[in-house]
Design a protein around this motif. Structure first.
Motif, short mmCIF file in Angstrom:
data_model
loop_
_atom_site.label_atom_id
_atom_site.label_comp_id
_atom_site.label_asym_id
_atom_site.label_seq_id
_atom_site.Cartn_x
_atom_site.Cartn_y
_atom_site.Cartn_z
N GLU A 2 0.82 -1.21 0.00
CA GLU A 2 0.00 0.00 0.00
C GLU A 2 0.85 1.26 0.00
OE1 GLU A 2 -3.51 0.21 -0.23
OE2 GLU A 2 -3.03 -1.83 -0.87
N LEU A 3 2.07 1.15 0.53
CA LEU A 3 3.00 2.29 0.51
C LEU A 3 3.78 2.38 -0.81
CD1 LEU A 3 4.39 2.14 4.16
CD2 LEU A 3 2.84 3.87 3.22
N GLY A 4 3.53 1.42 -1.70
CA GLY A 4 4.17 1.45 -3.01
C GLY A 4 5.50 0.72 -3.08
N ASP A 5 5.90 0.04 -2.02
CA ASP A 5 7.17 -0.69 -2.01
C ASP A 5 6.89 -2.15 -2.34
OD1 ASP A 5 9.62 -1.83 -1.57
OD2 ASP A 5 9.98 -0.86 0.36
N ASN A 6 6.69 -2.42 -3.63
CA ASN A 6 6.30 -3.77 -4.05
C ASN A 6 7.40 -4.81 -3.84
OD1 ASN A 6 3.86 -2.71 -4.76
ND2 ASN A 6 4.21 -2.78 -6.98
N LYS A 7 8.65 -4.39 -3.95
CA LYS A 7 9.75 -5.32 -3.77
C LYS A 7 9.77 -5.89 -2.35
CE LYS A 7 14.78 -5.77 -4.15
NZ LYS A 7 16.05 -5.07 -4.49
N THR A 8 9.65 -4.99 -1.36
CA THR A 8 9.64 -5.44 0.03
C THR A 8 8.36 -6.21 0.33
OG1 THR A 8 10.93 -3.48 0.63
CG2 THR A 8 9.93 -4.71 2.42
N GLU A 20 6.76 -8.13 -1.78
CA GLU A 20 6.97 -9.47 -2.33
C GLU A 20 7.83 -10.32 -1.40
OE1 GLU A 20 8.60 -11.66 -6.40
OE2 GLU A 20 8.53 -9.47 -6.27
N GLN A 21 8.86 -9.72 -0.83
CA GLN A 21 9.73 -10.46 0.09
C GLN A 21 8.94 -10.96 1.30
OE1 GLN A 21 12.72 -7.52 0.94
NE2 GLN A 21 13.92 -7.96 -0.92
N ASN A 22 8.04 -10.14 1.79
CA ASN A 22 7.24 -10.53 2.95
C ASN A 22 6.23 -11.62 2.60
OD1 ASN A 22 7.49 -8.78 5.67
ND2 ASN A 22 8.13 -7.55 3.92
N TYR A 23 5.57 -11.50 1.47
CA TYR A 23 4.63 -12.55 1.06
C TYR A 23 5.36 -13.87 0.87
CZ TYR A 23 1.48 -8.60 0.04
OH TYR A 23 0.70 -7.46 0.13
N SER A 24 6.54 -13.80 0.28
CA SER A 24 7.33 -15.01 0.06
C SER A 24 7.75 -15.63 1.39
CB SER A 24 8.57 -14.70 -0.79
OG SER A 24 8.20 -14.24 -2.08
N ALA A 25 8.11 -14.78 2.35
CA ALA A 25 8.48 -15.29 3.68
C ALA A 25 7.31 -16.00 4.34
CB ALA A 25 8.97 -14.13 4.55
N ALA A 26 6.10 -15.43 4.18
CA ALA A 26 4.91 -16.07 4.74
C ALA A 26 4.69 -17.43 4.10
CB ALA A 26 3.70 -15.17 4.54
N LEU A 27 4.89 -17.51 2.79
CA LEU A 27 4.68 -18.77 2.08
C LEU A 27 5.75 -19.80 2.40
CD1 LEU A 27 3.50 -17.26 -1.30
CD2 LEU A 27 2.15 -18.75 0.19
N GLU A 28 6.93 -19.35 2.76
CA GLU A 28 7.96 -20.31 3.20
C GLU A 28 7.53 -20.99 4.49
OE1 GLU A 28 11.86 -18.69 3.52
OE2 GLU A 28 11.92 -18.00 1.44
N ILE A 29 6.88 -20.23 5.36
CA ILE A 29 6.40 -20.80 6.63
C ILE A 29 5.18 -21.68 6.38
CG2 ILE A 29 5.43 -20.23 8.89
CD1 ILE A 29 7.06 -17.60 8.71
N ASN A 30 4.27 -21.18 5.55
CA ASN A 30 3.05 -21.92 5.24
C ASN A 30 2.76 -21.83 3.74
OD1 ASN A 30 0.57 -23.15 5.11
ND2 ASN A 30 -0.56 -21.47 6.07
N PRO A 31 3.22 -22.82 3.00
CA PRO A 31 3.01 -22.80 1.54
C PRO A 31 1.53 -22.81 1.14
CG PRO A 31 4.66 -24.44 2.17
CD PRO A 31 4.00 -23.97 3.43
N ASN A 32 0.64 -23.13 2.08
CA ASN A 32 -0.79 -23.19 1.77
C ASN A 32 -1.54 -21.91 2.13
OD1 ASN A 32 -0.65 -25.93 0.89
ND2 ASN A 32 -0.58 -26.57 3.04
#
Length: 338
Positions: free
Chosen positions: A306-312, A314-326
Motif C-alpha cells: 500500500e505504501l508502493g514498495d512492491n519489492k519489500t 513481495e519479500q514478505n509474502y514469500s516469507a509467509a509462504l515459506e512458513i506456510n506454503p498453503n
C-alpha cells in the motif's frame, strides 16, 4: 586413609570438597564465608556443615534456592534431603517441583519423584494434582481424568481440579462436557476468575454480549490480567469499537510486553485505517517475538504494498509462504504484484 568416592557438586570457586563418612552422597557443600551466596543460604549452610546429615536443613536450603530461581541447586538439596529421610513425602514433592520449574523441565524425573511421594502418602492431593497436570501435558487423558476425580471434592483442589478437567475435555473436543464443568464451577463459586474467563471463551463466537459480561466480571476480579484485557479488546474490535480496542491492546502490552496477539491485532487495526507505517512497526514487534508468525509477514507485506514498495512486499509474502506454503492470503497478495 580410605579414599572417599563421594561426588560433590561445585557451584563456585569457594565451594569445597572434603572426605567424610557423614557427608551424604552428591550433597552440595558451601563454605560458611562464601560471599557468592546470599546470607540466608550461608546461614543454613553453616548449620549443614555442623551437622551434614540433618535432612531438614537441606530441605530448608532447597526452599531458599528455589525462591531464588536457582532450581539446579534446589533440586540437589531436595534430593539430598530425600536421600537422608526417604520416608518424607514432602521432600519428593518439592524435588519434583524443582525439576519442573526451569524452562528445560525434566518431566521423567519429576514424575518419578511424584510417584514416590504418592506411594508414601496416598492422599497427597498436591502431588496427585501435579501428576494430573503432567499427564494432561503429555496427552495421557485417561490417567489425568482418573487422578483429577480422586481429588475433585478435596478442599483446596475442588475448583482447580474442575478447571483442569474442563481443559482436558476441551482438548478431547468434548466442548459440551467442558462447558458443563465450568458451569458447575461457577455455581459453586461465581467469583472464580479462571471460570469466568473460560466461560467467556466458550461464548465468544456464540454470544458476544454475554461473553463480554463474563469478561467484565473477570476484570473486576483481576483488572491487571493481560488475557482478560486482551479478550475484552478482541470483543470491542469485533463490534467495531476500534479506538477502545487499541487502547486496551496498549494496556495489555504494558502489562505483558511479550503478548504477540495484542501487537498483531493492533497492526491489523492500524492497517484498516491506512496507518501503514504503524502497522509495519507493530508487525516488526510481532516478528521480533516470533519469527514464525506467518500472518505478520503477510500483513507487513500488505502495508508495504500500500505504501508502493512492491519489492519489500513481495519479500514478505514469500516469507509467509515459506512458513506456510498453503497460505491463500499470502499467495493472493503475491499474485496481485505480478
Amino acid at each position: 586413609m580410605r579414599k572417599c568416592g563421594l561426588i560433590i557438586l561445585l557451584t563456585s570457586a569457594l565451594s569445597i570438597t572434603f572426605c567424610t563418612q557423614k557427608l551424604p552422597e552428591g550433597a552440595l557443600v558451601i563454605q560458611d564465608n562464601d560471599t557468592t551466596y546470599p546470607q540466608d543460604i550461608l546461614d543454613i549452610s553453616k548449620k549443614i556443615n555442623q551437622n551434614p546429615t540433618d535432612a531438614e536443613k537441606y530441605y530448608l536450603r532447597g526452599n531458599a534456592f528455589y525462591y531464588l530461581d536457582d532450581f539446579e541447586n534446589a533440586s540437589v538439596d531436595f534430593k539430598t534431603a530425600s536421600f537422608l529421610l526417604p520416608s518424607n513425602a514432602l521432600y519428593f514433592y518439592r524435588l519434583a517441583e524443582s525439576y519442573l520449574a526451569p524452562d528445560s523441565a525434566n518431566y521423567l524425573e519429576a514424575m518419578e519423584a511424584l510417584e514416590k511421594a504418592i506411594k508414601l502418602k496416598a492422599d497427597y492431593s498436591e502431588a496427585i494434582f501435579l501428576v494430573a497436570k503432567l499427564q494432561l501435558a503429555r496427552q495421557q487423558y485417561g490417567k489425568a481424568e482418573i487422578n483429577l476425580k480422586k481429588i475433585l471434592d478435596n478442599d483446596g483442589f475442588d475448583e482447580k481440579s474442575r478447571l483442569l478437567l474442563s481443559v482436558l475435555y476441551k482438548e478431547q473436543k468434548d466442548s459440551m462436557k467442558s462447558e458443563n464443568i465450568i458451569d458447575d464451577l461457577l455455581r459453586i463459586n461465581p467469583e472464580n476468575f479462571d471460570a469466568n474467563m473460560q466461560k467467556a471463551l466458550f461464548l465468544i463466537d456464540k454470544d458476544s454480549l454475554l461473553a463480554e459480561q463474563f469478561i467484565d466480571k473477570a476484570l473486576i476480579l483481576d483488572e491487571y490480567s493481560d488475557e482478560a484485557l486482551y479478550t475484552k479488546a478482541l470483543l470491542l474490535q469485533r463490534k467495531g469499537s476500534y479506538e477502545d480496542a487499541l487502547n486496551l491492546y496498549k494496556r495489555v502490552q504494558k502489562i505483558n510486553p511479550q503478548h504477540i496477539l495484542s501487537y498483531y491485532n493492533s497492526a491489523v487495526l492500524h492497517a484498516m485505517f491506512e496507518n501503514y507505517q504503524s502497522g509495519i512497526d507493530l508487525c516488526n514487534q510481532v516478528l521480533k517475538l516470533s519469527e514464525q508468525f506467518e500472518n505478520a509477514y503477510t500483513l507487513r507485506g500488505f502495508c508495504y504494498q500500500e505504501l508502493g514498495d512492491n519489492k519489500t512486499a513481495e519479500q514478505n509474502y514469500s516469507a509467509a509462504l515459506e512458513i506456510n506454503p498453503n497460505s491463500e492470503l499470502a499467495q493472493r497478495y503475491l499474485n496481485s504484484l505480478r
